[in-house]
Design a protein around this motif. Structure first.
Motif, PDB file in Angstrom:
ATOM      1  N   UNK A 118       0.956  -1.355  -0.064  1.00  0.00           N
ATOM      2  CA  UNK A 118       0.085   0.047  -0.083  1.00  0.00           C
ATOM      3  C   UNK A 118       0.787   1.148  -0.025  1.00  0.00           C
ATOM      4  N   UNK A 120       3.692   1.613  -1.328  1.00  0.00           N
ATOM      5  CA  UNK A 120       4.999   1.603  -2.474  1.00  0.00           C
ATOM      6  C   UNK A 120       6.131   0.947  -2.161  1.00  0.00           C
ATOM      7  N   UNK A 122       6.460  -2.487  -2.197  1.00  0.00           N
ATOM      8  CA  UNK A 122       6.562  -3.795  -2.901  1.00  0.00           C
ATOM      9  C   UNK A 122       6.586  -3.108  -4.526  1.00  0.00           C
ATOM     10  N   UNK A 123       7.672  -3.735  -5.360  1.00  0.00           N
ATOM     11  CA  UNK A 123       7.760  -3.168  -6.602  1.00  0.00           C
ATOM     12  C   UNK A 123       6.725  -4.090  -7.462  1.00  0.00           C
ATOM     13  N   UNK A 124       6.325  -3.160  -8.472  1.00  0.00           N
ATOM     14  CA  UNK A 124       5.475  -3.736  -9.577  1.00  0.00           C
ATOM     15  C   UNK A 124       5.692  -4.964 -10.008  1.00  0.00           C
ATOM     16  N   UNK A 202     -10.723   1.482  -3.638  1.00  0.00           N
ATOM     17  CA  UNK A 202      -9.437   1.925  -3.815  1.00  0.00           C
ATOM     18  C   UNK A 202      -8.342   1.141  -4.941  1.00  0.00           C
ATOM     19  N   UNK A 257     -15.822  10.608  -7.971  1.00  0.00           N
ATOM     20  CA  UNK A 257     -15.489  12.248  -7.569  1.00  0.00           C
ATOM     21  C   UNK A 257     -16.197  12.938  -8.844  1.00  0.00           C
ATOM     22  N   UNK A 335     -11.758  13.155   2.977  1.00  0.00           N
ATOM     23  CA  UNK A 335     -11.293  13.808   1.881  1.00  0.00           C
ATOM     24  C   UNK A 335     -12.161  15.217   1.754  1.00  0.00           C
ATOM     25  N   UNK A 577      15.474  -4.570  -6.037  1.00  0.00           N
ATOM     26  CA  UNK A 577      14.954  -4.220  -7.296  1.00  0.00           C
ATOM     27  C   UNK A 577      16.386  -3.817  -7.923  1.00  0.00           C
ATOM     28  N   UNK A 591      14.866  -6.139   0.662  1.00  0.00           N
ATOM     29  CA  UNK A 591      13.645  -6.634   1.166  1.00  0.00           C
ATOM     30  C   UNK A 591      13.629  -7.829   1.359  1.00  0.00           C
TER      31      UNK A 591
ATOM     32  N   UNK B  24      10.221   1.719  -5.229  1.00  0.00           N
ATOM     33  CA  UNK B  24       9.888   1.775  -6.678  1.00  0.00           C
ATOM     34  C   UNK B  24      10.300   3.128  -7.280  1.00  0.00           C
ATOM     35  N   UNK B  84      -1.973   5.154  -1.759  1.00  0.00           N
ATOM     36  CA  UNK B  84      -1.733   5.721  -2.766  1.00  0.00           C
ATOM     37  C   UNK B  84      -2.848   6.946  -3.191  1.00  0.00           C
ATOM     38  N   UNK B  85      -4.153   6.178  -2.832  1.00  0.00           N
ATOM     39  CA  UNK B  85      -5.413   6.991  -3.325  1.00  0.00           C
ATOM     40  C   UNK B  85      -5.346   8.284  -2.662  1.00  0.00           C
ATOM     41  N   UNK B  92      -3.601  16.699  -5.091  1.00  0.00           N
ATOM     42  CA  UNK B  92      -4.469  17.318  -5.753  1.00  0.00           C
ATOM     43  C   UNK B  92      -4.986  18.682  -5.069  1.00  0.00           C
ATOM     44  N   UNK B 134       3.607   9.728  -6.067  1.00  0.00           N
ATOM     45  CA  UNK B 134       4.306   8.902  -6.821  1.00  0.00           C
ATOM     46  C   UNK B 134       3.477   8.562  -8.158  1.00  0.00           C
ATOM     47  N   UNK B 136       3.043   6.171 -11.929  1.00  0.00           N
ATOM     48  CA  UNK B 136       3.335   5.042 -12.612  1.00  0.00           C
ATOM     49  C   UNK B 136       4.025   5.466 -14.006  1.00  0.00           C
ATOM     50  N   UNK B 145       6.087  -2.467 -14.541  1.00  0.00           N
ATOM     51  CA  UNK B 145       5.920  -0.875 -14.558  1.00  0.00           C
ATOM     52  C   UNK B 145       6.648  -0.654 -13.191  1.00  0.00           C
ATOM     53  N   UNK B 146       7.047   0.831 -13.234  1.00  0.00           N
ATOM     54  CA  UNK B 146       7.874   1.267 -12.188  1.00  0.00           C
ATOM     55  C   UNK B 146       6.851   2.508 -11.642  1.00  0.00           C
ATOM     56  N   UNK B 147       7.493   2.969 -10.553  1.00  0.00           N
ATOM     57  CA  UNK B 147       6.818   4.147  -9.835  1.00  0.00           C
ATOM     58  C   UNK B 147       7.927   5.342  -9.684  1.00  0.00           C
ATOM     59  N   UNK B 222       0.292   9.912 -15.361  1.00  0.00           N
ATOM     60  CA  UNK B 222       1.231   8.831 -15.600  1.00  0.00           C
ATOM     61  C   UNK B 222       2.169   9.039 -16.621  1.00  0.00           C
TER      62      UNK B 222
END
Lengths: 626, 250
Positions: A118, A120, A122-124, A202, A257, A335, A577, A591, B24, B84-85, B92, B134, B136, B145-147, B222
């Motif tokens: 959540x 970031x 953990x790499x994609x 989310x 939104x 929010x 990575x 990690x 990332x 991230x959300x 914003x 962050x 993507x 993909x990376x961030x 992105x």
């Protein structure tokens, strides 16, 4: 739990009476036995039908897991009657085995990536793919009605497969998932005739537009909950209006939104039976007539208990919400960028509130109001608004949490972001609220000591774990020495999940935790100065836990290899990575993710995840690679 | 029962410090790993000394040490631990807030006489606004993909360098994500096989580099490293919307 113990006592005494030789299975509950025929089960044992009836009252999966360990016939009966299956780590067991074990499965819940994904860490591309599970269930359990996934990679193919394979499919809940587009959602909407729940919480969705909503057939009237709050693009108003008009059972609606304030009234008019509402943006300019219409529409929601969304809520629209406040049990203002006086205005009317999520704009004063007015409060989350970085004055301090802990007797779950804290505050909080089950404090300044005494926050957290005997989840922060972890190890006997960042002095810290916390199931650690010794000394403990995550700690590659070799029923993953070309044993790893599994090594690891199975020459002789 | 662990041996091995894990993306500084696997070259474990404002209210000027600044808590990857959300929502909010405030401040500056002090106040405040976000990055032909943390970069050059490091590895002879030996590219000047593009808030894909950096970071959703051959017909800021529609890539 009391009713289950009673059941056990009853059953146990009866079985003893019948003089059955029962034997205990020593292995984990995931060991699968050959199935016994019904005649064997009936013979001299409690009749299957009776057991089945009794087990139908056992809801909790933890209890069911215990039940299945008593003896073979209980195992068999239990597995044939379990309808809701929960798998906390999708790599802990193979989809095929789960499908085979539970023939009556109607609902499957899976979790994939580690929690720190959540943030970031953990790499994609790490993994957590839903496809193998969906494929297995589609082939063997076509009567499956519900799929709930958390932190998994779900593709459009997965969604299409679900739509095509489960004729009675009713419920899809995806939390923090990614990998799919709105096309996949359209497939679910159009094909699942009995769809009741479609919730995207989310998620990261490839948003190709709002057309997906129009794919709900005109004949579909079964919708009970719809959550598309994480999507970006606009849906067509007319599609949404028509859908609401023909969904009399719709209880929960969470808009995104892009749904503007001027259309909200028209939507609410068509769904006065809503229990949960997530609005869209709350900031457009409305004329007085529109405001009055909206106010009326909201007041017509007589069943409304939960309110969320409220993006960019303007202070002038707060009175519009007055009518729903007295009934609200759950309010998510995290929010809503309104300031403290407006928040007070709203919250002072919410006397039934049980769950409140808000930003630090509420300040200490606002929390004092909450303490006075919201006596039913059970859960509080205060998120950072970034205002402190702006140097605007937002006075949210430890005092806010102290007030709430004093005033709200039922408070049991807290997530609190704050710039700094004191031991005295933690001690007060612990004294006031020994009933905490979940306590997550995030002091945002790493290594921040008690700002009054400059001492570490050891004593404060000691008070928390000493007093809160039922603590299940804890997140610690601020300046902490090994002592803090000694206290946690000694006192936090019911603790299941612990999160640590920027803390501790040495390996003793990890050792205290692994040797002391009996109920520990999930441990996640980042940026702490320990590693090899404690890890290897307490290796056996790791098999009793779901998982351990460590990043930016002092764990060496050699220790990872050793651990892998020593513990065949753990998967030890090294996630780097930027792996160096050569990897001497003493080199550190970025990690490490360790989890128990009966499924053996993963076959879908990306190149940046190392497991011992990838380099057989390193020494894997006792491990059978399935 | 272990009361004292033998730390002597462990300590000597750990002497050189530990690689700083940067998830990332990138943050303040990263020392590229050289050969030989020595820990020292990979950075350090963050300690209390890295957060000088600990124990006191964060001083306003700690933000203005641009290049040599220690990592602020908001620049460390994954810290504070907000999903991230929520992070994007904060970005914003900050963006619209800073845009509004900047407008107001610019008006103020114009009204007052040209005063160095006033200018400094404006600059300082702008530097003090930290946006967390962050985004993507995907590259054609690369599955993973990376961030990237836009906030940790100050210019297009900076960003391009990071992306080149991420996907191609600037040092010659190393194998990057693409699995080929490559020369360093120039993503921004159109001289290489790839160009850098981004998707903005309206969903359009544009070439990176046309707008001022600060405007860019508030509107980018992105990034994509696209093959130059596919990038023909991409909109630039200066096209009018109608043309943009016609030129949308397939």
């Amino acid at each position: 739990m009391a009713s289950v113990s009673l059941l056990f006592v009853t059953l146990l005494s009866v079985t003893l009476y019948i003089n059955i030789k029962s034997f205990i299975l020593w292995d984990q509950s995931q060991t699968f036995l050959p199935s016994l025929s019904d005649s064997v089960l009936m013979d001299r044992r409690f009749p299957f039908k009776v057991l089945e009836h009794i087990f139908s009252f056992v809801d909790s999966n933890e209890d069911r897991n215990s039940v299945s360990l008593v003896c073979k016939s209980w195992f068999e009966t239990e597995r044939r009657t379990r309808k809701r299956v929960f798998v906390g780590n999708c790599y802990a067991v193979s989809p095929l085995k789960v499908a085979r074990r539970f023939p009556k499965m109607r609902s499957l819940t899976l979790k994939g990536k580690p929690h720190f994904a959540d943030y970031n860490l953990v790499p994609d591309g790490w993994g957590g793919y839903a496809w193998p599970w969906i494929e297995a269930m589609a082939a063997r359990r076509p009567l499956l009605e519900e799929i709930r996934l958390k932190r998994m990679v779900v593709t459009d193919e997965c969604l299409e497969k679900i739509a095509a394979s489960f004729r009675d499919f009713k419920s899809l809940v995806l939390t923090s998932c990614e990998g799919f587009s709105t096309d996949g959602i359209a497939a679910i909407a159009s094909t699942c005739r009995k769809l009741r729940n479609l919730e995207l919480r989310e998620c990261i969705v490839d948003d190709l537009g709002g057309d997906w909503l129009s794919y709900f057939p005109e004949t579909s009237t079964s919708l009970v909950s719809l959550d598309f709050s994480c999507l970006d693009s606009e849906v067509k108003l007319s599609d949404l209006e028509r859908l609401l008009s023909r969904s009399p059972n719709l209880k929960s609606l969470k808009l995104n939104r892009s749904v503007t304030l001027d259309v909200l009234e028209s939507l609410l008019r068509r769904a006065p039976q809503l229990v949960e509402l997530g609005t869209g943006s709350f900031s457009d300019e409305l004329d007085p007539e529109e405001i009055s219409k909206l106010t009326k529409a909201l007041s017509e929601l007589k069943q409304l208990k939960s309110l969320s969304g409220l993006w960019d809520l303007l202070p002038e629209y707060i009175p519009v919400l007055y009518s729903v406040c007295p009934r609200l049990t759950s309010l998510n203002l995290s929010y809503a960028t309104v300031q403290m006086p407006d928040l007070i205005d709203l919250l002072s009317r919410c006397s039934k509130l049980q769950k409140l999520w808000v930003m630090d704009l509420i300040e200490d004063k606002g929390l004092k109001t909450v303490a006075l007015c919201c006596k039913e409060l059970r859960e509080l989350r205060v998120f950072p608004s970034g205002a402190d970085l702006d140097e605007t004055d937002v006075t949210l301090t430890e005092q806010g949490l102290v007030s709430v802990s004093e005033g709200c007797q039922k408070l049991e779950s807290v997530l609190y972001f704050c710039v700094q804290f004191t031991n005295a505050a933690l001690v007060s909080i612990a004294k006031n609220r020994p009933n905490f089950r979940c306590f997550r404090l995030c002091v945002m300044e790493p290594f921040a000591p008690d700002y009054r005494t400059q001492q570490p926050l050891d004593e404060g957290f000691k008070a928390i774990v000493e007093r809160c005997k039922d603590l299940r989840r804890l997140s610690v922060s601020g300046l902490l020495t090994d002592k803090a972890f000694e206290y946690i190890g000694v006192h936090a006997k019911k603790l299941r999940m612990l999160s640590i960042a920027f803390a501790g002095d040495s390996d003793l810290m990890l050792h205290h935790l692994l040797s002391g916390c009996e109920s520990l199931k999930k441990l996640e650690i980042r940026d702490c100065p320990f590693g090899d010794t404690a890890l290897l000394e307490n290796a056996a403990k790791l098999e009793t836990m779901r998982s351990l995550w460590m990043s930016s700690c002092f764990v060496s590659f050699g220790a990872c290899k050793q651990l892998s070799q020593k513990m065949p029923r753990l998967n030890v993953e090294v996630i780097d990575e930027h792996p160096p070309k050569t990897r001497p044993d003493s080199s550190p790893v970025e990690r490490i993710y360790i989890y128990r599994t009966v499924a053996g090594p993963r076959l879908d690891t990306p190149e940046f995840v190392w497991t011992i199975h990838k380099k057989p020459e390193v020494g894997v002789s006792r491990l059978a690679i399935r | 029962m272990i009361t004292e662990l033998d730390m002597g041996k462990a300590e000597s091995e750990l002497e050189l410090g530990l690689g700083l894990s940067l998830g990332g993306g990138t943050a303040a500084k990263i020392v590229k790993p050289g050969g030989g696997g020595a820990w020292g070259e990979r950075g350090r474990l963050l300690t209390a000394k890295d957060f000088p404002s600990v124990g006191s209210k964060r001083p306003a000027d700690s933000a203005s040490h641009a290049g040599a600044s220690p990592p602020r808590s908001s620049q460390v990857v994954g810290w504070p631990p907000i999903g991230s959300h929520r992070m994007n929502s904060l970005v914003n909010n900050q963006a619209t807030k800073s845009a509004r405030e900047e407008e107001e401040e610019e008006e103020d500056v114009k009204k007052k006489a040209k005063d160095d002090e006033t200018k400094d106040v404006v600059t300082k405040k702008v530097n003090g606004k930290v946006q967390i976000g962050f985004i993507k990055v995907n590259m054609d032909g690369v599955a993973i993909g990376r961030k990237v943390d836009l906030n940790a970069h100050s210019s297009y050059e900076n960003l391009a360098q990071t992306l080149e490091d991420m996907f191609f590895r600037a040092s010659p002879g190393t194998i990057g994500l693409t699995g080929q030996f490559t020369k360093p590219l120039r993503l921004l000047d159109g001289s290489s096989e790839f160009v850098l593009t981004y998707e903005d808030k309206e969903g359009d894909w544009m070439l990176v580099g046309d707008v001022p950096w600060r405007m860019f970071i508030t509107s980018v959703k992105r990034l994509r490293v696209m093959k130059t051959s596919e990038a023909t017909g991409l909109a630039t800021r200066h096209q009018d919307p109608k043309e943009r529609q016609r030129n949308k890539p397939v």
